[in-house]
Design a protein around this motif. Sequence first.
Motif, PDB file in Angstrom:
ATOM      1  N   UNK A  45       0.861  -1.116  -0.034  1.00  0.00           N
ATOM      2  CA  UNK A  45       0.089  -0.030   0.088  1.00  0.00           C
ATOM      3  C   UNK A  45       0.881   1.138   0.187  1.00  0.00           C
ATOM      4  N   UNK A  46       2.209   1.237  -0.026  1.00  0.00           N
ATOM      5  CA  UNK A  46       3.005   2.254  -0.092  1.00  0.00           C
ATOM      6  C   UNK A  46       3.068   2.858  -1.509  1.00  0.00           C
ATOM      7  N   UNK A  47       3.698   3.956  -1.462  1.00  0.00           N
ATOM      8  CA  UNK A  47       3.972   4.516  -2.558  1.00  0.00           C
ATOM      9  C   UNK A  47       5.515   5.034  -2.846  1.00  0.00           C
ATOM     10  N   UNK A 105       8.266   8.293   4.886  1.00  0.00           N
ATOM     11  CA  UNK A 105       7.309   8.775   5.738  1.00  0.00           C
ATOM     12  C   UNK A 105       7.262   8.238   7.138  1.00  0.00           C
ATOM     13  N   UNK A 106       6.343   8.604   7.858  1.00  0.00           N
ATOM     14  CA  UNK A 106       6.330   8.416   9.353  1.00  0.00           C
ATOM     15  C   UNK A 106       6.144   6.967   9.605  1.00  0.00           C
ATOM     16  N   UNK A 107       5.091   6.194   8.975  1.00  0.00           N
ATOM     17  CA  UNK A 107       4.695   5.055   9.424  1.00  0.00           C
ATOM     18  C   UNK A 107       5.862   4.133   8.902  1.00  0.00           C
ATOM     19  N   UNK A 108       6.788   4.308   7.607  1.00  0.00           N
ATOM     20  CA  UNK A 108       7.693   3.422   7.396  1.00  0.00           C
ATOM     21  C   UNK A 108       8.775   3.659   8.188  1.00  0.00           C
ATOM     22  N   UNK A 109       9.199   4.953   8.523  1.00  0.00           N
ATOM     23  CA  UNK A 109      10.064   5.212   9.537  1.00  0.00           C
ATOM     24  C   UNK A 109      10.016   4.529  10.644  1.00  0.00           C
ATOM     25  N   UNK A 110       8.774   4.618  11.399  1.00  0.00           N
ATOM     26  CA  UNK A 110       8.651   3.702  12.683  1.00  0.00           C
ATOM     27  C   UNK A 110       8.928   2.203  12.434  1.00  0.00           C
ATOM     28  N   UNK A 145      10.791  -1.869  -1.887  1.00  0.00           N
ATOM     29  CA  UNK A 145       9.387  -2.823  -2.142  1.00  0.00           C
ATOM     30  C   UNK A 145       9.403  -3.985  -1.281  1.00  0.00           C
ATOM     31  N   UNK A 146      10.434  -4.699  -1.023  1.00  0.00           N
ATOM     32  CA  UNK A 146      10.252  -5.824  -0.165  1.00  0.00           C
ATOM     33  C   UNK A 146      10.083  -5.244   1.204  1.00  0.00           C
ATOM     34  N   UNK A 150       6.578  -6.258   3.611  1.00  0.00           N
ATOM     35  CA  UNK A 150       6.541  -6.814   4.797  1.00  0.00           C
ATOM     36  C   UNK A 150       5.819  -5.993   5.680  1.00  0.00           C
ATOM     37  N   UNK A 151       5.689  -4.705   5.604  1.00  0.00           N
ATOM     38  CA  UNK A 151       5.159  -3.922   6.601  1.00  0.00           C
ATOM     39  C   UNK A 151       3.800  -3.298   6.258  1.00  0.00           C
ATOM     40  N   UNK A 152       3.670  -3.403   4.941  1.00  0.00           N
ATOM     41  CA  UNK A 152       2.308  -2.747   4.315  1.00  0.00           C
ATOM     42  C   UNK A 152       1.889  -3.536   3.119  1.00  0.00           C
ATOM     43  N   UNK A 153       1.695  -4.829   3.357  1.00  0.00           N
ATOM     44  CA  UNK A 153       1.118  -5.533   2.275  1.00  0.00           C
ATOM     45  C   UNK A 153      -0.313  -5.072   1.537  1.00  0.00           C
TER      46      UNK A 153
END
Length: 171
Positions: A45-47, A105-110, A145-146, A150-153
């Motif tokens: 779901x990331x960009x 971004x914030x969610x990925x950074x966490x 992408x991997x 893993x974190x935002x499928x």
Amino acid sequence: MAQGNLISRVLRHRWLDESDTRKAIPPELVERLARRVAASEKRHTGEVRIYVEAGLPMSYLWRGASARERAVAMFGKLRVWDTEQNNGVLIYLLLAERAIEIVADRAVHRAVPPAEWQAIVGRMGAALHEGRFEDGITQALEEVSALLVAHFPAPDGAENVNELPDEPVLG
């Protein structure tokens, strides 16, 4: 920054221009990278955005700004921060300094420790140093992408909206 270092830096950044960016990332590669970003984003779901520029603008050079500052600014300008789930990632290349920055971004950074980003940058840097731009960017894109998978499928069966353009931006 000392006057001599500033002059050297300005000359290095002004020596390169958009034609150098297009030599490193020709139109066919832009198309292939856009397809790879689109395929990647179907799995999570990331960009992901890719931004490549030859040199920093003069305003950045005069104030001694870093490649990281420019990457963060482009992260905002390209609206990578403005995704629904705060899970956008910018892969930034500055040719004049052979600098690579990944801004998440914030969610990925966490979710992803800084050491993982640095490892990706290191592997990408080795390929770019050898002039293998497509290999380096593609490898970084696959690794980013991997992490996003893993974190935002991507949700099963639900629509996965593409919030940002997939084409790399060349400056």
